[in-house]
Design an enzyme around this catalytic site. Structure first.
Site, mmCIF file in Angstrom:
data_model
loop_
_atom_site.group_PDB
_atom_site.id
_atom_site.type_symbol
_atom_site.label_atom_id
_atom_site.label_comp_id
_atom_site.label_asym_id
_atom_site.label_seq_id
_atom_site.Cartn_x
_atom_site.Cartn_y
_atom_site.Cartn_z
ATOM 1 N N ARG A 189 3.228 12.772 3.856
ATOM 2 C CA ARG A 189 2.726 12.135 5.082
ATOM 3 C C ARG A 189 1.263 11.724 4.956
ATOM 4 O O ARG A 189 0.798 10.833 5.670
ATOM 5 C CB ARG A 189 2.967 13.058 6.285
ATOM 6 C CG ARG A 189 4.423 13.050 6.712
ATOM 7 C CD ARG A 189 4.687 14.090 7.755
ATOM 8 N NE ARG A 189 5.199 15.325 7.185
ATOM 9 C CZ ARG A 189 5.167 16.509 7.791
ATOM 10 N NH1 ARG A 189 4.630 16.622 8.978
ATOM 11 N NH2 ARG A 189 5.674 17.573 7.215
ATOM 12 N N GLU A 216 3.989 30.327 1.666
ATOM 13 C CA GLU A 216 4.424 31.523 2.380
ATOM 14 C C GLU A 216 5.240 32.426 1.449
ATOM 15 O O GLU A 216 5.055 33.624 1.413
ATOM 16 C CB GLU A 216 5.272 31.110 3.587
ATOM 17 C CG GLU A 216 4.623 31.503 4.893
ATOM 18 C CD GLU A 216 5.415 30.972 6.078
ATOM 19 O OE1 GLU A 216 5.966 29.861 5.980
ATOM 20 O OE2 GLU A 216 5.448 31.695 7.078
HETATM 21 O O1 LIG Z 1 -1.468 23.517 6.182
HETATM 22 P P1 LIG Z 1 -0.142 23.782 5.528
HETATM 23 O O2 LIG Z 1 0.502 25.056 6.036
HETATM 24 O O3 LIG Z 1 -0.226 23.758 4.037
HETATM 25 O O4 LIG Z 1 0.864 22.643 6.006
HETATM 26 C C1 LIG Z 1 0.485 21.300 6.126
HETATM 27 C C2 LIG Z 1 1.249 20.435 5.184
HETATM 28 O O5 LIG Z 1 2.648 20.501 5.521
HETATM 29 C C3 LIG Z 1 3.145 19.176 5.678
HETATM 30 O O6 LIG Z 1 3.602 18.653 4.479
HETATM 31 P P2 LIG Z 1 4.985 19.080 3.779
HETATM 32 O O7 LIG Z 1 4.690 20.066 2.684
HETATM 33 O O8 LIG Z 1 5.952 19.511 4.834
HETATM 34 O O9 LIG Z 1 5.441 17.748 3.062
HETATM 35 P P3 LIG Z 1 5.786 16.273 3.613
HETATM 36 O O10 LIG Z 1 4.493 15.645 4.057
HETATM 37 O O11 LIG Z 1 6.347 15.609 2.408
HETATM 38 O O12 LIG Z 1 6.771 16.392 4.746
HETATM 39 C C4 LIG Z 1 1.946 18.389 6.158
HETATM 40 O O13 LIG Z 1 2.125 16.999 5.944
HETATM 41 C C5 LIG Z 1 0.818 18.974 5.353
HETATM 42 O O14 LIG Z 1 0.693 18.364 4.076
HETATM 43 N N1 LIG Z 2 4.262 22.427 12.788
HETATM 44 C C1 LIG Z 2 4.293 21.445 11.877
HETATM 45 N N2 LIG Z 2 4.672 20.199 12.237
HETATM 46 C C2 LIG Z 2 4.706 19.215 11.320
HETATM 47 N N3 LIG Z 2 4.401 19.382 10.032
HETATM 48 C C3 LIG Z 2 4.008 20.590 9.630
HETATM 49 N N4 LIG Z 2 3.607 21.056 8.433
HETATM 50 C C4 LIG Z 2 3.323 22.363 8.557
HETATM 51 N N5 LIG Z 2 3.505 22.773 9.816
HETATM 52 C C5 LIG Z 2 3.941 21.683 10.525
#
Ligand SMILES: O=P(O)(O)OC[C@H]1O[C@H](OP(=O)(O)OP(=O)(O)O)[C@H](O)[C@@H]1O
Ligand SMILES: Nc1ncnc2[nH]cnc12
Length: 175
Positions: free
Chosen positions: A65, A102
């Site tokens: 994202r 986690e």
């Molecule tokens: O602060 P954190 O606990 O590390 O979480 C935040 C991350 O989680 C989500 O990405 P995700 O790993 O779900 O990948 P995506 O963007 O491909 O959906 C979001 O876009 C951040 O990169």
């Molecule tokens: N609560 C949340 N919503 C969307 N993306 C996330 N990535 C980690 N936590 C999230």
């Protein structure tokens, strides 16, 4: 700025217990499906980067994202965009960083040739939760020749305190 952020916040949707019980998932996709919101997103990101990170030469976005965020604003700023990807997706020579999730560990990578010593980098992502992903990205940039100006997320989940320990961290919407 505040009015624009309210419009953006109001269009995003919350999804309790997705993808796991206990998580309220914030869906950012409505930001991109409407051209006016997409333009507004570009405006607020541009304003924030110009104000907080003058001199930025490259945005570095976190898979996946963060790619959407970065591409909504890079051309408006006239700067380049570089992706940080999860392991095994980028060809050629890469710099890598292992980080703790986690449960277990993961690895992120960046192409070695994508940043030089003259680059001033701003990390960009949609959301910070625990901060694990962003902290891994900070370490990754630290092992390249580029200078890190700071990090920008559109959304911060305040109670998780993910930004603690990240220098020059900016977020625009607090939930
Ligand atoms: O602060 P954190 O606990 O590390 O979480 C935040 C991350 O989680 C989500 O990405 P995700 O790993 O779900 O990948 P995506 O963007 O491909 O959906 C979001 O876009 C951040 O990169
Ligand atoms: N609560 C949340 N919503 C969307 N993306 C996330 N990535 C980690 N936590 C999230």
């Amino acid at each position: 700025m505040e009015e624009k952020l309210k419009v953006l916040n109001d269009c995003m949707t919350d999804h309790p217990d997705f993808p796991k019980p206990g998580i309220i998932f914030k869906n950012i996709m409505p930001l991109f499906s409407d051209p006016e919101r997409l333009a507004l997103l570009g405006e607020v990101l541009e304003e924030s980067i110009r104000k907080n990170f003058p001199g930025c030469t490259k945005l570095v976005g976190l898979e996946s994202r963060g790619f959407l965020m970065g591409m909504a604003v890079a051309s408006r700023l006239g700067v380049g965009f570089v992706p940080i990807r999860k392991k095994g997706k980028l060809p050629g020579e890469v710099v890598r960083q292992e980080y703790t999730l986690e449960y277990g560990t993961d690895i992120v990578e960046i192409e070695k040739c994508s940043l030089t010593a003259s680059d001033k980098v701003v990390l960009i992502d949609d959301l910070i939760a625990t901060g694990g992903t962003m902290k891994a990205a900070v370490k990754l940039i630290g092992s390249t020749d580029a200078a890190l100006l700071g990090a920008l997320c559109l959304i911060e989940i305040d109670f998780l305190k993910g930004k603690e320990g990240i220098e020059n961290f900016v977020s625009l919407i607090h939930v």
